[in-house]
Design a protein around this motif. Structure first.
Motif, short mmCIF file in Angstrom:
data_model
loop_
_atom_site.label_atom_id
_atom_site.label_comp_id
_atom_site.label_asym_id
_atom_site.label_seq_id
_atom_site.Cartn_x
_atom_site.Cartn_y
_atom_site.Cartn_z
N ALA A 1 46.95 29.43 26.42
CA ALA A 1 45.71 29.41 27.19
C ALA A 1 45.23 30.84 27.41
O ALA A 1 46.05 31.75 27.58
N THR A 2 43.93 31.03 27.42
CA THR A 2 43.38 32.37 27.64
C THR A 2 42.25 32.28 28.64
O THR A 2 41.61 31.23 28.80
N ALA A 3 41.98 33.41 29.29
CA ALA A 3 40.84 33.47 30.22
C ALA A 3 40.49 34.93 30.46
O ALA A 3 41.31 35.83 30.21
N VAL A 4 39.30 35.13 30.98
CA VAL A 4 38.82 36.49 31.26
C VAL A 4 38.10 36.48 32.60
O VAL A 4 37.41 35.51 32.93
N THR A 5 38.24 37.55 33.34
CA THR A 5 37.42 37.73 34.53
C THR A 5 37.17 39.21 34.73
O THR A 5 37.98 40.05 34.33
N THR A 6 36.04 39.53 35.33
CA THR A 6 35.72 40.92 35.64
C THR A 6 35.63 41.07 37.14
O THR A 6 34.89 40.33 37.80
N ILE A 7 36.41 42.02 37.69
CA ILE A 7 36.40 42.22 39.14
C ILE A 7 35.00 42.67 39.56
O ILE A 7 34.48 43.66 39.03
N PRO A 8 34.37 41.95 40.48
CA PRO A 8 33.00 42.34 40.87
C PRO A 8 32.97 43.70 41.56
O PRO A 8 33.98 44.18 42.09
N GLU A 9 31.81 44.30 41.54
CA GLU A 9 31.60 45.54 42.29
C GLU A 9 31.64 45.22 43.78
O GLU A 9 31.68 44.07 44.20
N TYR B 1 37.40 38.62 42.94
CA TYR B 1 36.42 38.86 43.99
C TYR B 1 36.65 40.26 44.56
O TYR B 1 37.70 40.89 44.33
N SER B 2 35.66 40.71 45.30
CA SER B 2 35.88 41.88 46.14
C SER B 2 35.39 41.51 47.53
O SER B 2 34.56 40.63 47.68
N ALA C 1 51.43 41.37 39.26
CA ALA C 1 50.96 42.58 38.59
C ALA C 1 50.47 43.55 39.65
O ALA C 1 50.50 43.25 40.84
N GLY C 2 49.97 44.66 39.21
CA GLY C 2 49.55 45.70 40.14
C GLY C 2 48.18 45.44 40.72
O GLY C 2 47.73 44.30 40.84
N VAL C 3 47.54 46.52 41.06
CA VAL C 3 46.25 46.45 41.73
C VAL C 3 45.14 46.78 40.73
O VAL C 3 45.28 47.69 39.91
N PHE C 4 44.06 46.03 40.82
CA PHE C 4 42.92 46.29 39.93
C PHE C 4 41.72 46.73 40.75
O PHE C 4 41.59 46.38 41.93
N LYS C 5 40.85 47.48 40.05
CA LYS C 5 39.70 48.06 40.77
C LYS C 5 38.42 47.29 40.47
O LYS C 5 38.37 46.48 39.56
N HIS C 6 37.39 47.62 41.22
CA HIS C 6 36.07 47.03 40.96
C HIS C 6 35.64 47.37 39.54
O HIS C 6 35.78 48.50 39.09
N GLY C 7 35.14 46.39 38.83
CA GLY C 7 34.63 46.61 37.48
C GLY C 7 35.67 46.43 36.39
O GLY C 7 35.32 46.39 35.22
N ASP C 8 36.96 46.28 36.73
CA ASP C 8 37.99 46.08 35.70
C ASP C 8 37.82 44.72 35.06
O ASP C 8 37.61 43.72 35.73
N ARG C 9 37.97 44.70 33.74
CA ARG C 9 37.90 43.44 32.99
C ARG C 9 39.32 43.00 32.70
O ARG C 9 40.07 43.69 32.00
#
Lengths: 814, 304
Positions: free
Chosen positions: B115-123, B289-290, B94-102
């Motif tokens: 299967a499902t999962a969630v993560t939020t890109i840290p600041e 992570y960032s 996939a593409g690029v995600f930014k800080h804070g994206d869920r």
């Protein structure tokens, strides 16, 4: 005999598994024997003036199965000059024409040594059917020495582990996991003093010497308000005071340990003593074995283990209402392993030779010291007080030593390293408590009291290292850390055991406890309620509800009972643990001496602690709060007991069907199986008297295997490599093999020329050598006859440690 | 002293009987295994495999016919492209995600529960300063001071890289290598209980990890030694690759560390702290992570 104002009463108690009578078919039974039959069937105790003769033959024909209690008593005592009167669960006997005065009874314990008829006379014991509490079992001290003896040494904890609802945990270790609880949430009391560690030899023996035990009260639910401080069970062990009139003793020597017990008067009728000493001699066996290994291995190998414990009691009876006693207990386990060797080798094929001298040693020690001064005083017939001041100390030490020396041949300069490290822990309690008893009427028995304790928790770590070159110290370091914590704990309680009606009794109580550590305090109110309903003469229904709070916690990084564990109080970051339990049961006396009971329970626990795993083996002393995570537990189940006795045989079967779960969201976001979620537990026990002087006993224990955590899924392909990539899905997902074990034993009794009793015991532990697992892990197995990954399989592997162990002991009672 | 307990257990094991038994996995089913660690401002790859119960190893066909992944960023579906890796799985890019994206993932395959999962890109990692000193006997003390947000629960990591130039003709520049912390109790006057870092090799990284409540003064300390004798070194520098971890990534790394650090874990004698997964109805990890690098810092020359 005593004056009219003082009537000496003797309580007769017969326990179904221990009382055996030799009754010859051609002899008429005596009144006493007929009374026993009535007691067994109707579950009443007899109170009588000891001047009443009961050993005369009786021609009465009593049929308890077809007659009421009153009819049986009429038949038995008519024409004997003995009057009887039923008072609740007692039958009071008096001489015809004399009136008893219930306010002036003096109660004492009389022990009879009768080698032919094993009659046991002790103080009051509440029968299971007639007590208000659910989950309660009272075990008379004599029963330990007249039946099952694992490894020829009777044991309190091993006896309790047979009971339904009690899981024993890992093989070899004396765990008690009661109705889904953890091993650290059982309250062990020795003469009212809490004891923190109850195991010798990692659990093969407990710290309770059965030679001095008078009784054990064991509660799994329905806890009276006078008990508190732990979540899951109470084991209240009381020791005997010494005989006030005669000297007696027991000497016993066995395969693993020896015991001696002495009691008698210091001042006849006033002051008595009772001392019991035990010591193992495994070290006598291991020392020569070590020498052999050392010779074979050409190294210096030493292994040594020993334990001892001492119980001592001095009692001063100022009067029948006033007694002061001093109780002391001391016990210690010490295990040492040492290995040393010398080697010489060349340095990478060069001419330089290097000689190495290495020594490694580990030491494990742990033990308890308990001391108390007890004052019992009855200041009116209705009022009694028991006051106690005590100290309880538990200490443990785990030490490691490394000592190495290298010498290079080119310069002959020795280079030495000496390093020692110790994990030490001490838990000390100083306490004062007072328990009062008040009987304002025949339908109420009030108990109330308070206690104050100062806890001192002191885990320590010490490290010392010295490096020398050419015998000159070039480097040294010393590190010491102490995690000392002091806390105050106070409690107060009130309970009322009341007869609501002829057929209903209730025990209602409330307990308050508080703890203060580093300025942070916790308070709790714990309601307790128990109800018993009699249905007819032979059946009772019981119901109970109890809340328990535990203010201190065992900090452990593993499930082994190692001396690296230490106790700590609740703090600002770690709150007390809490449990709630509801329990209900039916208890029935069936015809033909059959007893049946079934009891169900549901229990919840909160603020349980589990080690988070970050710090490896040892929880860090000053960061222990961060090392633990908090979660919940719940358990439910059904416990059933069936037992049958006659003059020569007793048979008992226990069955438990139970579930136990945990919720620690840091590990897994939903409920998962507790490691001791043993679905089925079966215990079958039997004793049989073979003639007058021999008896045989056997017990078979089974429980479904516990649970461990192993990988659950894997992805694999030739592209990924030789071995799969494995994943964990949830905790405790693999069941270990079921546990089962058969023990048998024989007691051969004899009367010596001096009229003393001697007993040879032969027993076999684990008769068919079932190697029950001590540790379990998963592993790959590969079938090389198959291609690629199709030959790979995943299996479980277990280590069993305890094989068949025969043992013997010789006991002399004088 | 860890080895003393191992000696003790080994002694007991040596006197015992070992036997194998068949594992009963009590109704375990096939699962989707998702493995993805998404970096902020970095391209995204997600590995999806068919995971079988371990008792079926060697018995069952591991072939995964197909797999489908739906990826959402802040509730909106994003495009992915798939490549078959091997017979057991696929890679989705996939593409690029930014800080804070869920980021949410739904992964499915025929015959296997979704299967499902969630993560939020840290600041971004907060402002920081790095300091390096020699404390004793060649032990270095690296201190990272940062501005933690007290309002949020944050998870951090650092990989410390070393660059060494050896004395030679010409000078030899060694490849960058990670540093390792000193062993338990190795520090002479250090408190061995205070310094117990969580350090592990994970997914090719040598990482120290911590969470903000572990450290009360918003600093993190690392103690290490260098490998080479001083006379060989001409110049030495270190650099910190600092990570802000999602909670899922922190707990995944910590679980693997717990498994490797405790000798009792694999014997069923310790708590199950190593069983974490954030994949619902599946296994593996889906986390983020960032990262930011510090400047190169010269190693103190006092003992050269």
């Amino acid at each position: 005999m005593k004056t009219l104002n003082k009537i000496t009463l003797t309580f007769i108690l017969f326990l179904p598994m221990t009382v055996v009578q030799s009754v010859h078919a051609e002899d008429l039974p005596t009144i006493r024997q007929q009374m026993q039959v009535i007691h067994d069937h109707f579950d009443v105790n007899f109170i009588y003036d000891s001047s009443i003769g009961l050993d005369i033959p009786s021609q009465a024909r009593i049929r308890p199965a077809r007659q009421t209690l009153e009819a049986c008593l009429d038949s038995l005592f008519i024409g004997t000059g003995i009057c009887w009167e039923i008072q609740k669960k007692y039958v009071v006997l008096t001489h015809e024409g004399k009136r008893r005065n219930p306010k002036n009874y003096t109660i004492f314990v009389e022990e009879r040594h009768d080698t032919l008829r094993e009659s046991v006379i002790t103080a009051l014991t509440a029968k299971e059917r007639n007590t208000t509490q659910t989950g309660f079992q009272k075990i008379d001290g004599k029963s330990f020495n007249k039946g099952f003896a694992v490894l020829s040494s009777p044991d309190v904890i091993k006896t309790l582990q047979n009971l339904p609802g009690v899981a024993s945990g890992t093989e070899l270790l004396s765990g008690m996991y009661v109705r889904g609880g953890d091993g650290s949430d059982n309250l062990y009391l020795l003469d009212g003093v809490p004891m923190y560690q109850v195991s010798h030899l990692l659990g093969l023996f407990s710290s309770f010497n059965t030679d001095v035990v008078q009784s054990v009260d064991f509660y799994k639910s329905g806890f009276p308000a006078r008990y508190g401080g732990r979540l899951s069970s109470v084991v209240d062990v009381r020791t005997r005071e010494g005989n006030m009139n005669e000297y007696h003793g027991i000497f016993s020597i066995g395969l693993l340990d020896g015991r001696i017990q002495l009691e008698g008067p210091i001042v006849k009728g006033k002051i008595s003593f009772n001392i019991g000493l035990r010591r193992s001699w495994l070290d006598v066996l291991t020392e020569p074995a070590s020498l052999v290994v050392s010779k074979v291995e050409k190294s210096d190998f030493r292994i040594k283990y020993a334990f001892w414990d001492l119980n001592a009691n001095v009692t001063h009876r100022f009067s029948d209402h006033n007694r002061l006693s001093l109780n002391i207990y001391g016990g210690r386990d010490a295990a040492k392993f040492r290995q040393g060797d010398k080697t010489e080798e060349s340095d990478n094929g060069s001419q330089v030779r290097i000689s190495y001298q290495n020594e490694a040693a580990i030491g494990l020690e742990w033990g308890n010291f308990l001391g108390s001064v007890d004052w019992d005083f009855r200041f009116t017939p209705e009022h009694e007080i028991e006051a106690k001041a005590y100290i309880s100390r538990y200490s443990s030490l785990f030490s490691g030593l490394e000592n190495s020396k290298e010498v290079y041949s080119m310069d002959e300069i020795p280079y030495s390293t000496y390093k020692i490290s110790e994990n030490r822990s001490r838990t000390t309690d100083l306490g004062l408590k007072a328990d009062l008893s008040f009987r304002p009427s025949e339908t109420h028995h009030l108990r109330y009291g308070a206690s104050l304790m100062l806890h001192r928790y002191s885990p320590e770590y010490l490290s010392d290292e010295h490096i020398t070159e050419n015998n000159v110290e070039i480097r040294s370091q010393h590190f010491f850390q102490n995690g000392l914590k002091l806390s105050w704990e106070a409690s107060a309680y009130f309970e009322d055991e009341m007869s609501v009606a002829e057929w209903m009794t209730a025990n209602l109580g409330l307990r308050y406890s508080s703890i203060l550590t580093d300025g942070k305090g916790y308070h709790s109110l714990q309601p307790r309620a128990a109800l018993r309903i009699l249905c007819g003469g032979n059946t009772s229904l019981k119901l109970s509800y109890s809340e328990m709070v535990q203010n201190d916690h065992l900090i452990s990084s593993n499930y082994l009972m190692l001396p690296t564990n230490f106790w700590m109080p609740s703090t600002e970051k770690i709150a007390p643990s809490h449990s709630r339990q509801i329990s209900a049961g039916v208890y029935v006396n069936l015809p033909h001496n059959i007893r049946f009971s079934t009891e169900g329970y549901y229990k919840t626990m909160s603020n349980l602690l589990e080690f988070r795993g970050k710090w490896g083996i040892y929880p860090p002393i000053h960061l222990w709060e961060e090392a633990m995570t908090v979660g919940k537990g719940r358990s439910w189940g059904l416990e059933t007991e069936v037992s049958w006795t006659d003059e020569n045989t007793s048979l008992t079967a226990y069955y438990t069907l139970s579930w136990s779960q945990r919720l620690f969201e840091e590990f897994y976001p939903a409920w998962y199986k507790d490691r001791n979620d043993n679905r089925h537990k079966i215990t079958l026990m039997g004793t049989r008297k073979l003639g007058k002087r021999c008896e045989v006993y056997a017990s078979w224990n089974f429980h479904s295997g516990g649970w461990v955590t192993a990988e659950s899924h894997g992805i694999w392909s030739e592209e990924l490599g030789s071995y799969p990539i494995n994943f964990y899905e949830k905790p405790n997902n693999i069941k270990i093999p079921d546990y089962h074990r058969l023990d048998i034993g024989f007691n051969f009794r004899k009367t010596t020329k001096r009229g003393n009793e001697s007993i040879w015991n032969l027993s076999v532990y684990n008769v068919y050598c079932s190697m029950n697992p001590f540790v379990v892990y998963t592993n790959y197995a590969y079938d090389f006859t198959k291609e690629n990954l199709s030959g790979l399989s995943y299996i479980g592997e277990a280590f069993g440690i305890i094989p068949i162990i025969p043992s013997f002991s010789y006991t002399l009672k004088f | 002293m860890h080895k003393y307990l191992i000696i003790l257990i080994s002694f007991l094991a040596a006197t015992s009987c070992r036997y194998s038994f068949e594992l009963d996995t009590y109704g375990l089913e096939q699962r989707i295994a998702v493995r993805s660690v998404i970096g902020a401002e970095d391209s995204t790859s997600i590995l999806v495999h068919k995971a079988l119960p371990i008792t079926e190893i060697g018995n069952e066909d591991t072939y995964m016919d197909n797999a489908a992944v739906i990826l959402k960023c802040n509730g909106k579906e994003v495009e992915t492209s798939s490549v078959r890796l091997d017979k057991t799985g696929f890679r989705f890019d996939a593409g690029v995600f930014k800080h804070g994206d869920r980021i949410e993932i739904i992964a499915g395959a025929d015959g296997i529960e979704t299967a499902t999962a969630v993560t939020t890109i840290p600041e971004k990692f907060p402002d920081f300063e790095v300091d390096l000193k020699v404390v004793e006997n060649g032990i270095r003390h690296l201190n990272i001071a940062y501005e933690d947000n007290p309002e949020t629960e944050d998870y951090y990591g650092v990989s410390v890289l070393r660059q060494v130039v050896l004395n030679a003709t010409p000078d030899v520049l060694l490849p960058e290598s990670p540093i390792w912390p000193i062993s338990y109790g190795e520090g002479l006057t250090l408190d061995p209980n205070a310094y117990s870092p969580v350090f592990t090799l994970w997914n090719g990284l040598s990482l120290f990890i911590w969470k903000d409540c572990d450290e009360t003064d918003n600093t993190y300390d690392i103690y290490f030694r260098h490998d080479y004798e001083n006379y060989q070194i001409k110049e030495r520098q270190i650099k910190c690759r600092l990570f802000k971890l999602s909670e899922e990534l922190y707990r995944t790394i910590l679980a693997e560390y717990d498994l490797s650090d405790s000798p009792f874990a694999s014997l069923g004698l310790s708590s199950p702290s190593f069983t974490y997964t954030n994949i619902k109805n599946g296994v593996g990890w889906f986390c983020s992570y960032s990262t930011i690098d510090s400047e190169w810092i010269s190693d103190p020359q006092e003992d050269l």
